[in-house]
Design an enzyme around this catalytic site. Sequence first.
Site, PDB file in Angstrom:
ATOM      1  N   GLU A  84     -14.287  -5.254   1.246  1.00  0.00           N
ATOM      2  CA  GLU A  84     -14.455  -3.843   1.579  1.00  0.00           C
ATOM      3  C   GLU A  84     -15.221  -3.085   0.491  1.00  0.00           C
ATOM      4  O   GLU A  84     -15.632  -1.948   0.711  1.00  0.00           O
ATOM      5  CB  GLU A  84     -13.081  -3.196   1.774  1.00  0.00           C
ATOM      6  CG  GLU A  84     -12.322  -3.767   2.966  1.00  0.00           C
ATOM      7  CD  GLU A  84     -10.881  -3.289   3.004  1.00  0.00           C
ATOM      8  OE1 GLU A  84     -10.458  -2.778   4.039  1.00  0.00           O
ATOM      9  OE2 GLU A  84     -10.174  -3.449   1.993  1.00  0.00           O
ATOM     10  N   ASP A  91     -10.328  -3.258  14.205  1.00  0.00           N
ATOM     11  CA  ASP A  91      -9.573  -3.892  15.291  1.00  0.00           C
ATOM     12  C   ASP A  91      -8.731  -2.818  15.957  1.00  0.00           C
ATOM     13  O   ASP A  91      -8.681  -1.681  15.493  1.00  0.00           O
ATOM     14  CB  ASP A  91      -8.679  -5.003  14.709  1.00  0.00           C
ATOM     15  CG  ASP A  91      -7.659  -4.448  13.723  1.00  0.00           C
ATOM     16  OD1 ASP A  91      -6.553  -4.083  14.152  1.00  0.00           O
ATOM     17  OD2 ASP A  91      -7.977  -4.318  12.523  1.00  0.00           O
TER      18      ASP A  91
HETATM   19  N1  ADE Z   1      -6.127  -2.793   8.546  1.00  0.00           N
HETATM   20  C1  ADE Z   1      -7.046  -3.143   9.468  1.00  0.00           C
HETATM   21  N2  ADE Z   1      -6.478  -3.445  10.639  1.00  0.00           N
HETATM   22  C2  ADE Z   1      -5.136  -3.306  10.458  1.00  0.00           C
HETATM   23  C3  ADE Z   1      -4.014  -3.495  11.286  1.00  0.00           C
HETATM   24  N3  ADE Z   1      -4.153  -3.888  12.542  1.00  0.00           N
HETATM   25  N4  ADE Z   1      -2.776  -3.265  10.758  1.00  0.00           N
HETATM   26  C4  ADE Z   1      -2.646  -2.866   9.484  1.00  0.00           C
HETATM   27  N5  ADE Z   1      -3.673  -2.693   8.649  1.00  0.00           N
HETATM   28  C5  ADE Z   1      -4.911  -2.897   9.129  1.00  0.00           C
END
Ligand code: ADE
Length: 264
Positions: free
Chosen positions: A18, A222
């Site tokens: 990142e 996501d």
């Molecule tokens: N960072 C990126 N995606 C995530 C997720 N699904 N849960 C927790 N932290 C995250």
Amino acid sequence: MHAAPPAPVAIVAAMHEELAAVLAQMPDEQRVRVAGRDFWLGHLHGQPVVAVLSRIGKVAAAVTAAVLLERFRVRAIVFTGVAGGLAPAVRVGDVVVATELLQHDLDASPIFPKYEVPLMGLSRFAADRAIGEGLAAAAALALRDPVALVGRAAVDAFGLASPRIHRGLLVSGDRFVATSAESDALRRDLPDALAVEMEGAAMAQVCHDYGVPFAAVRTISDRADDAAHGDFARFVAEVASRYSLALIGAWLAAQPAAGEPAAT
Ligand code: ADE
């Protein structure tokens, strides 16, 4: 007598992927190792910065914030990286700028209300408004041309053609949310939450204790659902670093030169 050099701003991400592109842009960086972490002191767009990887989770974030505040006397902390989308309109490739942050896994009920930090009487920590506005404006600028940023193949693969910028509640907890059942429960319990990650609210709490501004900008990797694990891994590997650099770079480039007064 010389004036004291301006205090740096901290740029933090949890994972190397990142922040790699940001670190690569700091030509004069000097490494200081504290608490097992490398703090990179240098300049980006002429601004003094300390860049650091916090590692993942709320404790890691809190330790990193305390070191940044006590040892490096930063004037503000900006967290960047990825998050899972919760609100229906928050899609992969969108950007969320926090206006407030809450720990979704903090629950000392029935002694204290669910989510409230015991003995503080607070569950939501406000992000710095001026920095948040600056980050949202920078995001609008940085994401004008996603193809230039990450290439046509990634834009097509992740559906990044028309990213949107959202501002609102970011929730944090020591859990990677990777089932639809869990994200449904978060949406039900915290209907205004835009996205979920694992560090921001902890860092916001530490910054609140010290009275230092905190801001967070997260790209959605996501949807925190049953497909989250695979989507997250691909997005982090292929897209996250360039988005972080574009967002943070555009924000720093818009700041007054070090030593100049801020515009009112
Ligand atoms: N960072 C990126 N995606 C995530 C997720 N699904 N849960 C927790 N932290 C995250």
